[in-house]
Design an enzyme around this catalytic site. Structure first.
Site, PDB file in Angstrom:
ATOM      1  N   ASP A  97       0.856  -1.183   0.000  1.00 38.20           N
ATOM      2  CA  ASP A  97       0.000   0.000   0.000  1.00 38.20           C
ATOM      3  C   ASP A  97       0.893   1.235   0.000  1.00 38.20           C
ATOM      4  O   ASP A  97       1.318   1.729   1.052  1.00 38.20           O
ATOM      5  CB  ASP A  97      -0.898  -0.031   1.243  1.00 38.20           C
ATOM      6  CG  ASP A  97      -1.905   1.121   1.279  1.00 38.20           C
ATOM      7  OD1 ASP A  97      -1.686   2.118   0.557  1.00 38.20           O
ATOM      8  OD2 ASP A  97      -2.885   1.021   2.025  1.00 38.20           O
TER       9      ASP A  97
ATOM     10  N   GLU B 192       0.286   2.426  13.342  1.00 36.17           N
ATOM     11  CA  GLU B 192      -0.684   2.310  12.243  1.00 36.17           C
ATOM     12  C   GLU B 192      -1.786   1.397  12.770  1.00 36.17           C
ATOM     13  O   GLU B 192      -1.766   0.202  12.596  1.00 36.17           O
ATOM     14  CB  GLU B 192      -0.010   1.733  10.991  1.00 36.17           C
ATOM     15  CG  GLU B 192      -0.834   1.935   9.727  1.00 36.17           C
ATOM     16  CD  GLU B 192      -1.837   0.830   9.488  1.00 36.17           C
ATOM     17  OE1 GLU B 192      -2.891   0.820  10.186  1.00 36.17           O
ATOM     18  OE2 GLU B 192      -1.578  -0.010   8.632  1.00 36.17           O
TER      19      GLU B 192
ATOM     20  N   HIS C 200      -5.251  -0.053   0.868  1.00 38.66           N
ATOM     21  CA  HIS C 200      -5.770  -1.386   1.174  1.00 38.66           C
ATOM     22  C   HIS C 200      -7.038  -1.313   2.010  1.00 38.66           C
ATOM     23  O   HIS C 200      -7.782  -2.295   2.106  1.00 38.66           O
ATOM     24  CB  HIS C 200      -4.703  -2.237   1.886  1.00 38.66           C
ATOM     25  CG  HIS C 200      -4.519  -1.914   3.339  1.00 38.66           C
ATOM     26  ND1 HIS C 200      -3.759  -0.847   3.782  1.00 38.66           N
ATOM     27  CD2 HIS C 200      -4.993  -2.513   4.453  1.00 38.66           C
ATOM     28  CE1 HIS C 200      -3.772  -0.823   5.102  1.00 38.66           C
ATOM     29  NE2 HIS C 200      -4.513  -1.822   5.533  1.00 38.66           N
TER      30      HIS C 200
ATOM     31  N   GLU D  11     -11.385  -3.531  14.454  1.00 36.63           N
ATOM     32  CA  GLU D  11     -10.268  -4.204  15.141  1.00 36.63           C
ATOM     33  C   GLU D  11      -9.913  -3.535  16.464  1.00 36.63           C
ATOM     34  O   GLU D  11      -9.230  -4.127  17.286  1.00 36.63           O
ATOM     35  CB  GLU D  11      -9.005  -4.302  14.272  1.00 36.63           C
ATOM     36  CG  GLU D  11      -9.188  -5.192  13.060  1.00 36.63           C
ATOM     37  CD  GLU D  11      -7.935  -5.281  12.218  1.00 36.63           C
ATOM     38  OE1 GLU D  11      -7.008  -4.472  12.422  1.00 36.63           O
ATOM     39  OE2 GLU D  11      -7.878  -6.181  11.374  1.00 36.63           O
TER      40      GLU D  11
END
Length: 350
Positions: A25, A117, A268, A126
């Site tokens: 990415d 990140e 992505h 998540e």
């Protein structure tokens, strides 16, 4: 049950294909690289914590920027590859890979900068932001920096031709019944796909803005926002598109930004789409009202349930300067324009 879910989460990051996807990415990598290396004065001789370091690419950027010490914390076994990457780039004297959850880490010192990140699909999927908040409260110096320092989630009504128009003619065969069944399944789980700018029907609205220096765990348990958007063109209202942007601090230039909006190069993360059960024709100037709610799942605290409730635009309050074509908004605009005109002082004749 909760422990198993946590274990499954970290095991998923041992899949090399996951890291291949992220490392390929370009916009993601360049955003972090530019933000870090353009702030070398902030990183030089500083102590950095990389939360969820993965293969270690962000830790290497920090070392390249002159960091004295980088603690690369990675709970999954991909940390073994991170150690090899560190040696490959000859930063083993700077980067210390710690194979633990950040919640369990003990550091010998406070850190000047936290890099992570942590963003998932629709920003919060998540729930890795939890770990970043815990690390911030536990390790970051009072005047420390966060990379990124803020994040914004947007929503906008859109068309979803892949879920509607496509099934009207599949190489000469109508398959609208199958399309309906597919949409029913899609309504239970958001789609992750590339949305073209042409599919957007309105200007985006902010769902939530997060200041990473101050946000708390309670702030992200449940998020609810009501939007009254106005279609800026004719089209089919078939879903709600979500995307996010992140901003990095900068002392020498404008802040650096990582954006997943449709008009930017694809990442992505792509975009997230909540598909509506029916397609609605809208005209330019038509109001579109909906509630959007993100609530942390009770079964799996790393996931959120997303709900969109379609509302009758006639029955909800509109913004003060709403540009829609409803009579009440036209009258309000006229009154406001008259008031502003009457308030302006008369200019003397030349």
């Amino acid at each position: 049950m909760e422990a198993m879910e946590t274990s499954d989460y970290f095991e998923s990051y041992e899949d090399l294909d996951v890291h291949k996807l992220m490392l390929q990415d370009g916009p993601r990598n360049r955003a972090y690289k530019d933000a870090i290396l353009s702030n070398k004065n902030e990183f030089k001789d500083k102590v950095v914590l990389d939360v969820g370091a993965g293969t270690g690419i962000l830790s290497v950027y920090c070392a390249q920027a002159g960091a004295k010490t980088v603690y690369a914390v990675e709970a999954s076994n991909i940390s073994r590859i991170a150690e090899q990457i560190v040696r490959e780039n000859k930063y083993e004297d700077v980067i210390k890979v710690l194979n633990k959850k950040v919640e369990d880490v003990i550091l010998p010192e406070k850190v000047d900068i936290i890099v992570s990140e942590w963003m998932g699909f629709y920003l919060l999927h998540e729930a890795m932001l939890d770990s970043v908040i815990i690390a911030r409260d536990k390790f970051l110096k009072p005047d420390g920096l966060m990379f990124p320092e803020s994040a914004t989630l947007y929503s906008v009504p859109c068309s979803v031709p892949s879920m509607y128009e496509y099934w009207q003619d599949v190489d000469g065969v109508s398959m609208q019944h199958l399309g309906m069944k597919i949409r029913e399944n899609a309504s239970k789980k958001p789609l992750t796909e590339i949305v073209t700018p042409e599919a957007l029907l309105c200007d985006p609205e902010v769902v939530i803005w997060l200041d990473l220096r101050e946000v708390t765990l309670d702030d992200i348990k449940s998020i609810e926002m009501r939007h009254v958007a106005v279609a800026n063109k004719q089209g089919q209202y078939q879903g709600i598109c979500l995307w996010f942007t992140c901003t990095f601090p900068s002392v020498v230039t404008e802040p650096f930004t990582l954006s997943t909006e449709p008009e930017e190069p694809s990442t992505h993360w792509k975009q997230t789409v909540i598909v509506l059960p029916t397609s609605i024709q809208v005209e330019g100037g038509s109001p579109i009202a909906y509630d959007i709610t993100l609530t942390r799942s009770e079964e799996n605290n790393r996931r959120y349930a997303i709900e969109v409730t379609m509302l009758d635009p006639d029955e909800v309050e509109h913004p003060e300067y709403c540009p829609c074509h409803l009579t009440k908004c036209i009258l309000v605009r006229a009154m406001l324009e008259k008031y502003e005109k009457d308030e302006m002082p008369n200019m003397p004749d030349k």
